[in-house]
Design an enzyme around this catalytic site. Structure first.
Site, PDB file in Angstrom:
ATOM      1  N   LYS A 201      10.079  22.949  36.343  1.00 49.68           N
ATOM      2  CA  LYS A 201      10.884  23.665  35.340  1.00 49.68           C
ATOM      3  C   LYS A 201      11.620  24.825  35.997  1.00 49.68           C
ATOM      4  O   LYS A 201      11.011  25.703  36.605  1.00 49.68           O
ATOM      5  CB  LYS A 201       9.989  24.185  34.223  1.00 49.68           C
ATOM      6  CG  LYS A 201      10.700  25.083  33.209  1.00 49.68           C
ATOM      7  CD  LYS A 201       9.704  25.703  32.223  1.00 49.68           C
ATOM      8  CE  LYS A 201      10.362  26.774  31.365  1.00 49.68           C
ATOM      9  NZ  LYS A 201       9.384  27.449  30.473  1.00 49.68           N
TER      10      LYS A 201
ATOM     11  N   ASP B  19      14.913  33.401  30.788  1.00 42.64           N
ATOM     12  CA  ASP B  19      14.652  32.890  29.446  1.00 42.64           C
ATOM     13  C   ASP B  19      14.626  34.024  28.432  1.00 42.64           C
ATOM     14  O   ASP B  19      13.659  34.773  28.334  1.00 42.64           O
ATOM     15  CB  ASP B  19      13.315  32.143  29.410  1.00 42.64           C
ATOM     16  CG  ASP B  19      13.001  31.589  28.030  1.00 42.64           C
ATOM     17  OD1 ASP B  19      13.950  31.409  27.235  1.00 42.64           O
ATOM     18  OD2 ASP B  19      11.822  31.323  27.763  1.00 42.64           O
TER      19      ASP B  19
ATOM     20  N   LYS C  94      13.308  36.438  22.221  1.00 41.88           N
ATOM     21  CA  LYS C  94      12.014  37.035  22.529  1.00 41.88           C
ATOM     22  C   LYS C  94      12.024  38.532  22.232  1.00 41.88           C
ATOM     23  O   LYS C  94      13.081  39.163  22.240  1.00 41.88           O
ATOM     24  CB  LYS C  94      11.687  36.839  24.019  1.00 41.88           C
ATOM     25  CG  LYS C  94      11.429  35.421  24.445  1.00 41.88           C
ATOM     26  CD  LYS C  94      11.159  35.371  25.934  1.00 41.88           C
ATOM     27  CE  LYS C  94      10.886  33.944  26.402  1.00 41.88           C
ATOM     28  NZ  LYS C  94       9.611  33.417  25.912  1.00 41.88           N
TER      29      LYS C  94
ATOM     30  N   ASP D 173      10.342  32.423  34.852  1.00 40.13           N
ATOM     31  CA  ASP D 173      10.230  31.171  34.116  1.00 40.13           C
ATOM     32  C   ASP D 173      10.713  29.978  34.930  1.00 40.13           C
ATOM     33  O   ASP D 173      10.727  28.856  34.426  1.00 40.13           O
ATOM     34  CB  ASP D 173      11.002  31.256  32.795  1.00 40.13           C
ATOM     35  CG  ASP D 173      10.392  30.393  31.712  1.00 40.13           C
ATOM     36  OD1 ASP D 173       9.208  30.038  31.830  1.00 40.13           O
ATOM     37  OD2 ASP D 173      11.098  30.064  30.736  1.00 40.13           O
TER      38      ASP D 173
ATOM     39  N   ASP E 150      13.123  28.877  21.782  1.00 41.45           N
ATOM     40  CA  ASP E 150      12.301  29.457  22.842  1.00 41.45           C
ATOM     41  C   ASP E 150      11.305  28.445  23.395  1.00 41.45           C
ATOM     42  O   ASP E 150      10.587  28.739  24.339  1.00 41.45           O
ATOM     43  CB  ASP E 150      11.563  30.697  22.319  1.00 41.45           C
ATOM     44  CG  ASP E 150      10.943  31.517  23.441  1.00 41.45           C
ATOM     45  OD1 ASP E 150      11.442  31.417  24.583  1.00 41.45           O
ATOM     46  OD2 ASP E 150       9.965  32.237  23.182  1.00 41.45           O
TER      47      ASP E 150
ATOM     48  N   GLU F 153      12.086  25.915  25.164  1.00 41.40           N
ATOM     49  CA  GLU F 153      13.181  25.260  25.880  1.00 41.40           C
ATOM     50  C   GLU F 153      12.731  24.505  27.121  1.00 41.40           C
ATOM     51  O   GLU F 153      13.393  23.566  27.563  1.00 41.40           O
ATOM     52  CB  GLU F 153      14.241  26.307  26.275  1.00 41.40           C
ATOM     53  CG  GLU F 153      13.992  27.081  27.551  1.00 41.40           C
ATOM     54  CD  GLU F 153      12.711  27.910  27.549  1.00 41.40           C
ATOM     55  OE1 GLU F 153      12.114  28.074  28.629  1.00 41.40           O
ATOM     56  OE2 GLU F 153      12.305  28.388  26.468  1.00 41.40           O
TER      57      GLU F 153
ATOM     58  N   ARG G 146      10.334  22.424  27.659  1.00 39.41           N
ATOM     59  CA  ARG G 146      10.068  21.011  27.408  1.00 39.41           C
ATOM     60  C   ARG G 146      11.358  20.221  27.184  1.00 39.41           C
ATOM     61  O   ARG G 146      11.397  19.019  27.419  1.00 39.41           O
ATOM     62  CB  ARG G 146       9.124  20.872  26.212  1.00 39.41           C
ATOM     63  CG  ARG G 146       9.682  21.357  24.896  1.00 39.41           C
ATOM     64  CD  ARG G 146       8.601  21.675  23.881  1.00 39.41           C
ATOM     65  NE  ARG G 146       7.897  22.911  24.208  1.00 39.41           N
ATOM     66  CZ  ARG G 146       6.886  23.402  23.485  1.00 39.41           C
ATOM     67  NH1 ARG G 146       6.478  22.769  22.397  1.00 39.41           N
ATOM     68  NH2 ARG G 146       6.297  24.522  23.848  1.00 39.41           N
TER      69      ARG G 146
END
Length: 486
Positions: free
Chosen positions: A257, A262, A269, A280, A339, A341, A343
């Site tokens: 990933k 993010d 967030k 991230d 959020d 995201e 996946r």
């Protein structure tokens, strides 16, 4: 860092010429007042009360009588395990790192050194002397020793040399991962990650392709692209291939990933600690680091690394909660929370992985805060569709001292992902959040043996020690080496 295995008998340790000689004693070993010079030194320190014979205790001696080394550091390990040895060496290096020593020597008393002990010495040195300086050139660099000597018996030398070679490669891979993840979002962009992959490919004989937005659109990665819509930074899809096995042998595919920052997108967030969302892309960083290690060790297997990378930003173009997108697999996804995201980019990469007809797929992601709640900051969460694959990864986590814990993957956890408007929703409720995230990914791997490592709790540290850890480069490298050994 130059680490060498040198044959030195226990009786000859007093003659080792070095700026410092670190002697690691197993706590269970009873030193003899009439033993070797090294044993006599420990015996005198314990008898005088200057050193307690229990794990974690140490004593620094300058100009120890009868020793050629200018300094001697006595350290007691809890036992003779690899973990205890690593802890003892970490403590020793913490005490010595600021002294600017040019040479160091290490030896063990009361237990034999193996390849695993040697590997941990390399990792401890990397951990101690790494300093992030890319955007802080004023940071004072620690002067690493030019030469490190590991004193072993003649019987141990071959095994220890193997461990040092592996340790050097893993440590270098960890360094790559830490450096990439520590860079801020404006320095580590998807474009930069692609350039870094190309650099590693040139230096280590890897085939690398970096696809831009138009090429990603042509493939049909609608889920991946939905995450990148709100950002001005263009997405990239990185494909790295290492071919060390037979031409037709099915590869192992690693998927990392790569969300380089993010914000949460429209599902924004909270502001506190949002700066840490530069981490991230820890999954992508660890996959890059692993490919660096594999490129050096050159095991006899085929490995493919896939890294979908982009930013998740809010804007007038950004994907909204309630939007439905079509993934590469053809499945439609209702995005209830922007959020969630990671996946969304991973599912398309997992579908793409099937093109290689892989022997196994392992994805790595800082995926859920729920995994941090479940396991804290020690174990990575391991989810697997195949028991044999899970066992291999758990064994690798032990041999690499890079802990993971297997989590459930029962079908009942997928119930919360049902949607009235698409084939699947991208989130379920709060209970079992790391598991439902894994169940979402599970939909996109078909019958291929697959595992998912949720590294949200282990990829980086917060607070005064803020920074990337480089995990799980060690676990992944040991896993791939074990596959090659098969």
């Amino acid at each position: 860092m130059n680490v060498q295995a040198t044959v030195v008998g226990t009786a000859d340790l007093a003659g080792v010429d070095s700026d410092v000689l670190v002697l690691v004693l197993g706590a269970a070993h009873k030193v003899n007042a009439r033993g070797t010079a090294a044993e006599q030194l420990f015996h005198a320190a314990i008898k005088s009360g200057d050193l307690e014979p229990k794990g974690g205790q140490s004593l620094y001696l300058h100009g120890a009588q009868g020793f050629s080394a200018r300094r001697v550091l006595l350290v007691v390990a809890r036992d003779d395990s690899v973990k205890a040895f690593r802890q003892a060496v970490d403590g020793a290096l913490a005490a010595l790192k600021s002294r600017g020593l040019k040479t160091m020597a290490f030896a063990a008393l009361g237990f034999g050194l193996t390849d695993a002990h040697a590997e941990m010495l390399c990792l401890s040195l990397e951990h101690t002397f790494y300093v992030y300086r890319h955007t802080k050139p004023s940071a004072e660099a620690l002067r690493a020793p030019a030469k490190v000597q590991l004193c072993v018996s003649a019987e141990q030398q071959a095994s220890v040399k193997t461990g040092l070679r592996r340790g050097h490669a893993v440590a270098a891979g960890v360094g790559v991962a830490r450096e990439a993840a520590n860079r801020p979002g404006n320095a580590c962009t998807p474009t930069w990650l692609g350039e870094e992959a190309r650099r590693l490919g040139r230096e280590h004989g890897l085939s690398v392709k970096v696809l831009d937005r138009k090429e990603i659109e042509k493939i049909g990665m609608g889920s991946f692209l939905s995450v990148s819509r709100g950002s001005d930074e263009p997405p990239r899809f990185i494909i790295m291939e290492y071919r060390g096995g037979a031409t037709k042998a099915a590869p192992v595919v690693l998927v990392g990933k790569g969300i380089t920052f993010d914000t949460g997108g429209i599902s924004l967030k909270p502001a506190p600690e949002m700066d840490e969302m530069k981490f991230d892309m820890g999954g992508a960083a660890s996959v890059l680091g692993t490919m660096r290690a594999i490129g050096e060790l050159k095991p006899k297997l085929n490995v493919v690394a896939l890294i979908p990378t982009c930013e998740n930003m809010p804007s007038g173009r950004a994907t909204k909660p309630g939007d439905v997108v079509t993934s590469l697999s053809g499945q439609t996804i209702e995005i209830l929370n922007t959020d969630a995201e990671g996946r969304l980019i991973l599912c398309d990469a997992l579908t793409y992985a099937a093109r290689y007809k892989p022997a196994a797929i392992v994805d790595v992601a800082t995926l859920t805060g729920a995994c941090v709640i479940a396991l804290g900051h020690h174990h990575a969460g391991l989810f697997a569709s195949d028991d044999d694959l899970a066992a291999q990864l758990l064994a690798a986590s032990v041999s690499a001292q890079d802990p993971a814990w297997r989590m459930p993957l029962d079908d009942e956890y997928a119930e919360g992902l049902k949607s009235r408007f698409a084939d699947v929703a991208n989130v379920a409720g709060r209970p079992g959040g790391s598991i439902t995230a894994a169940k979402f990914l599970h939909r996109f791997v078909g019958s291929t043996p697959w595992a998912h490592l949720d590294i949200a709790g282990v990829a980086n540290k917060s607070g005064a020690a803020k920074g990337a850890t480089g995990r799980p480069v060690g676990l992944l490298t040991h896993f791939l080496l074990s596959r090659a050994g098969r």
